[in-house]
Write a protein that holds these residues in place. Structure first.
Motif, PDB file in Angstrom:
ATOM      1  N   VAL A 220      -9.667  -0.338 -12.594  1.00  0.00           N
ATOM      2  CA  VAL A 220      -9.256  -1.066 -11.381  1.00  0.00           C
ATOM      3  C   VAL A 220      -8.030  -0.418 -10.756  1.00  0.00           C
ATOM      4  O   VAL A 220      -7.881  -0.389  -9.521  1.00  0.00           O
ATOM      5  CB  VAL A 220      -8.983  -2.550 -11.720  1.00  0.00           C
ATOM      6  CG1 VAL A 220      -8.337  -3.281 -10.538  1.00  0.00           C
ATOM      7  CG2 VAL A 220     -10.276  -3.256 -12.108  1.00  0.00           C
ATOM      8  N   LEU A 221      -7.151   0.135 -11.582  1.00  0.00           N
ATOM      9  CA  LEU A 221      -5.929   0.764 -11.066  1.00  0.00           C
ATOM     10  C   LEU A 221      -6.226   1.956 -10.165  1.00  0.00           C
ATOM     11  O   LEU A 221      -5.400   2.312  -9.312  1.00  0.00           O
ATOM     12  CB  LEU A 221      -5.041   1.207 -12.231  1.00  0.00           C
ATOM     13  CG  LEU A 221      -4.314   0.090 -12.990  1.00  0.00           C
ATOM     14  CD1 LEU A 221      -3.623   0.648 -14.215  1.00  0.00           C
ATOM     15  CD2 LEU A 221      -3.308  -0.614 -12.079  1.00  0.00           C
ATOM     16  N   ARG A 222      -7.389   2.563 -10.320  1.00  0.00           N
ATOM     17  CA  ARG A 222      -7.739   3.717  -9.493  1.00  0.00           C
ATOM     18  C   ARG A 222      -8.305   3.312  -8.131  1.00  0.00           C
ATOM     19  O   ARG A 222      -8.484   4.155  -7.256  1.00  0.00           O
ATOM     20  CB  ARG A 222      -8.759   4.598 -10.226  1.00  0.00           C
ATOM     21  CG  ARG A 222     -10.048   3.877 -10.572  1.00  0.00           C
ATOM     22  CD  ARG A 222     -11.032   4.782 -11.296  1.00  0.00           C
ATOM     23  NE  ARG A 222     -11.613   5.764 -10.403  1.00  0.00           N
ATOM     24  CZ  ARG A 222     -12.671   5.505  -9.626  1.00  0.00           C
ATOM     25  NH1 ARG A 222     -13.237   4.310  -9.625  1.00  0.00           N
ATOM     26  NH2 ARG A 222     -13.136   6.450  -8.844  1.00  0.00           N
ATOM     27  N   LEU A 223      -8.570   2.005  -7.945  1.00  0.00           N
ATOM     28  CA  LEU A 223      -9.147   1.529  -6.690  1.00  0.00           C
ATOM     29  C   LEU A 223      -8.076   1.365  -5.623  1.00  0.00           C
ATOM     30  O   LEU A 223      -6.901   1.130  -5.925  1.00  0.00           O
ATOM     31  CB  LEU A 223      -9.867   0.187  -6.902  1.00  0.00           C
ATOM     32  CG  LEU A 223     -11.064   0.189  -7.858  1.00  0.00           C
ATOM     33  CD1 LEU A 223     -11.615  -1.215  -8.007  1.00  0.00           C
ATOM     34  CD2 LEU A 223     -12.151   1.142  -7.381  1.00  0.00           C
ATOM     35  N   SER A 224      -8.486   1.470  -4.371  1.00  0.00           N
ATOM     36  CA  SER A 224      -7.575   1.225  -3.255  1.00  0.00           C
ATOM     37  C   SER A 224      -8.012  -0.025  -2.507  1.00  0.00           C
ATOM     38  O   SER A 224      -9.196  -0.355  -2.455  1.00  0.00           O
ATOM     39  CB  SER A 224      -7.559   2.433  -2.304  1.00  0.00           C
ATOM     40  OG  SER A 224      -8.852   2.656  -1.767  1.00  0.00           O
ATOM     41  N   PHE A 225      -7.028  -0.739  -1.964  1.00  0.00           N
ATOM     42  CA  PHE A 225      -7.275  -1.963  -1.199  1.00  0.00           C
ATOM     43  C   PHE A 225      -6.653  -1.779   0.177  1.00  0.00           C
ATOM     44  O   PHE A 225      -5.481  -1.426   0.307  1.00  0.00           O
ATOM     45  CB  PHE A 225      -6.675  -3.160  -1.917  1.00  0.00           C
ATOM     46  CG  PHE A 225      -7.248  -3.375  -3.300  1.00  0.00           C
ATOM     47  CD1 PHE A 225      -8.397  -4.115  -3.490  1.00  0.00           C
ATOM     48  CD2 PHE A 225      -6.629  -2.822  -4.411  1.00  0.00           C
ATOM     49  CE1 PHE A 225      -8.923  -4.304  -4.758  1.00  0.00           C
ATOM     50  CE2 PHE A 225      -7.142  -2.997  -5.693  1.00  0.00           C
ATOM     51  CZ  PHE A 225      -8.295  -3.741  -5.856  1.00  0.00           C
ATOM     52  N   CYS A 226      -7.462  -2.034   1.209  1.00  0.00           N
ATOM     53  CA  CYS A 226      -7.069  -1.645   2.561  1.00  0.00           C
ATOM     54  C   CYS A 226      -6.138  -2.637   3.247  1.00  0.00           C
ATOM     55  O   CYS A 226      -5.268  -2.255   4.014  1.00  0.00           O
ATOM     56  CB  CYS A 226      -8.313  -1.462   3.425  1.00  0.00           C
ATOM     57  SG  CYS A 226      -9.459  -0.221   2.753  1.00  0.00           S
ATOM     58  N   THR A 227      -6.338  -3.921   3.024  1.00  0.00           N
ATOM     59  CA  THR A 227      -5.550  -4.940   3.721  1.00  0.00           C
ATOM     60  C   THR A 227      -5.051  -5.960   2.720  1.00  0.00           C
ATOM     61  O   THR A 227      -5.221  -5.805   1.514  1.00  0.00           O
ATOM     62  CB  THR A 227      -6.418  -5.652   4.786  1.00  0.00           C
ATOM     63  OG1 THR A 227      -7.564  -6.236   4.137  1.00  0.00           O
ATOM     64  CG2 THR A 227      -6.886  -4.676   5.861  1.00  0.00           C
ATOM     65  N   VAL A 228      -4.429  -7.024   3.241  1.00  0.00           N
ATOM     66  CA  VAL A 228      -4.020  -8.128   2.379  1.00  0.00           C
ATOM     67  C   VAL A 228      -5.282  -8.767   1.802  1.00  0.00           C
ATOM     68  O   VAL A 228      -6.172  -9.202   2.531  1.00  0.00           O
ATOM     69  CB  VAL A 228      -3.201  -9.176   3.166  1.00  0.00           C
ATOM     70  CG1 VAL A 228      -2.868 -10.358   2.268  1.00  0.00           C
ATOM     71  CG2 VAL A 228      -1.923  -8.550   3.707  1.00  0.00           C
ATOM     72  N   ILE A 229      -5.359  -8.811   0.489  1.00  0.00           N
ATOM     73  CA  ILE A 229      -6.587  -9.233  -0.174  1.00  0.00           C
ATOM     74  C   ILE A 229      -6.547 -10.719  -0.496  1.00  0.00           C
ATOM     75  O   ILE A 229      -5.612 -11.209  -1.128  1.00  0.00           O
ATOM     76  CB  ILE A 229      -6.800  -8.420  -1.465  1.00  0.00           C
ATOM     77  CG1 ILE A 229      -6.935  -6.942  -1.148  1.00  0.00           C
ATOM     78  CG2 ILE A 229      -8.046  -8.906  -2.203  1.00  0.00           C
ATOM     79  CD1 ILE A 229      -8.101  -6.600  -0.269  1.00  0.00           C
ATOM     80  N   LYS A 230      -7.583 -11.413  -0.034  1.00  0.00           N
ATOM     81  CA  LYS A 230      -7.750 -12.824  -0.388  1.00  0.00           C
ATOM     82  C   LYS A 230      -8.827 -12.928  -1.471  1.00  0.00           C
ATOM     83  O   LYS A 230      -9.986 -12.578  -1.237  1.00  0.00           O
ATOM     84  CB  LYS A 230      -8.160 -13.637   0.838  1.00  0.00           C
ATOM     85  CG  LYS A 230      -7.098 -13.685   1.930  1.00  0.00           C
ATOM     86  CD  LYS A 230      -7.558 -14.534   3.116  1.00  0.00           C
ATOM     87  CE  LYS A 230      -6.485 -14.595   4.179  1.00  0.00           C
ATOM     88  NZ  LYS A 230      -6.929 -15.417   5.340  1.00  0.00           N
TER      89      LYS A 230
END
Length: 327
Positions: free
Chosen positions: A163-173
């Motif tokens: 999971v640490l290798r994943l990227s999140f684009c915006t504020v995650i709900k």
């Protein structure tokens, strides 16, 4: 790894079970009661086993470990949920979310492995009773628990690292009351193919393996019980497995039900509500199942409560005597 390709997310929003304001006090009260019952019930099991020499056997050693894991299991998610409701904030930091996910997977895996170890213990006790204490000696029991901890820790570390290798684009709900692995993967905006493959393979090996071990143990147990000539002997042998079999059925049926329903409905809110059964209800029911179906546990709890009840008057009497002697 190219750090520049990843968006740094500092916090997530846990939406919980419901966003309706009028339901929050009800959810808070209900989950607080269930959490207190879970901690108190499992703590009583641990104290009863540790304080009664009659329960210093492999079966109750594993049961005490299971109770400890259940306390940790619920403490990973429920306190944060209660705190968010009380403060009316839904924020959880990225670091706290990753930590919560790690410990949730860790204790879920431990539940799975300990149930398999307890099934093996019943298998040896019923199918090979003469060599039971030789096979299930203290060193072997401690080793089985230690291996369960190490395997679960590595299993959880694998998923957390992925999971640490994943990227999140915006504020995650996150439409859940805790940072659940599948939800995190679904909300990522980078490629999650490798994460999904790891989940499937790890589930087959580390979840399916213990489950098959439980099925094999109970197939042998049933065969041995059917070979007993007397009805009373059959009942006595089967009664030692009823509590564990009930917990195993509850654990796997609820877990399987949640993931089958999630695959069928694709509703995040429904998945969050359904997951309450194995994250909150199951750890709460375990102490009741073992205490109500087990005479040894009930006797130990009565002896423990009796000693606790006598301790107060004895201490008070000693203080009074000391006060009279030293005016």
């Amino acid at each position: 790894m190219d750090v520049g390709n990843y968006t740094r997310i500092t916090e997530f929003l846990l939406l919980g079970l419901s966003e309706e304001a009028e339901l929050q006090p009800l959810i808070f009260g209900l989950f607080l009661i269930m959490y207190v019952i879970t901690v108190f019930g499992n703590l009583l099991i641990i104290l009863a086993v540790s304080s009664d020499s009659h329960l210093h056997t492999p079966m109750y050693f594993f049961l005490a470990n299971l109770s400890f894991v259940d306390i940790c299991f619920t403490s990973t998610t429920i306190p944060k949920m209660l705190w968010n409701i009380q403060t009316q904030r839904k924020v959880i930091t990225y670091e706290d979310c990753i930590s919560q996910m790690y410990f949730f997977i860790l204790f879920t895996g431990l539940d799975n492995f300990l149930l398999a170890v307890m099934a093996y213990d019943r298998f040896v006790a019923i199918c090979n009773p003469l060599n039971y204490m030789v096979i299930m000696n203290p060193q072997i029991c401690r080793m089985l628990v230690l291996v369960s901890w190490i395997t679960s820790a590595l299993y959880s570390l694998l998923h957390t690292s992925m999971v640490l290798r994943l990227s999140f684009c915006t504020v995650i709900k996150i439409p859940h009351f805790f940072c659940e692995l599948n939800q995190m993967i679904q909300l990522a905006c980078s490629d999650t193919f490798l994460n999904n493959m790891v989940i499937y393979f790890a589930a087959v090996l580390l979840a399916g393996g213990p489950f098959l071990g439980i099925l094999y143990s109970y197939s042998k147990i049933v065969s041995s019980i059917l070979g007993i000539s007397s009805t009373q002997g059959k009942y006595k042998a089967f009664s030692t497995c009823v509590s564990h079999l009930s917990v195993v059925s509850l654990f796997y049926c609820t877990s399987l039900g949640v993931y089958l329903s999630s695959a069928a409905t694709q509703s995040s809110h429904s998945n969050a509500v359904a997951s309450v059964t194995y994250t909150v209800v199951m750890p709460m029911l375990n102490p009741f199942i073992y205490s109500l179906r087990n005479r040894d546990i009930k006797r130990a709890l009565m002896r423990f409560s009796g000693r606790a009840g006598l301790k107060g008057p004895v201490v008070l009497g000693l203080k009074m005597c000391t006060g009279l002697q030293n005016p």
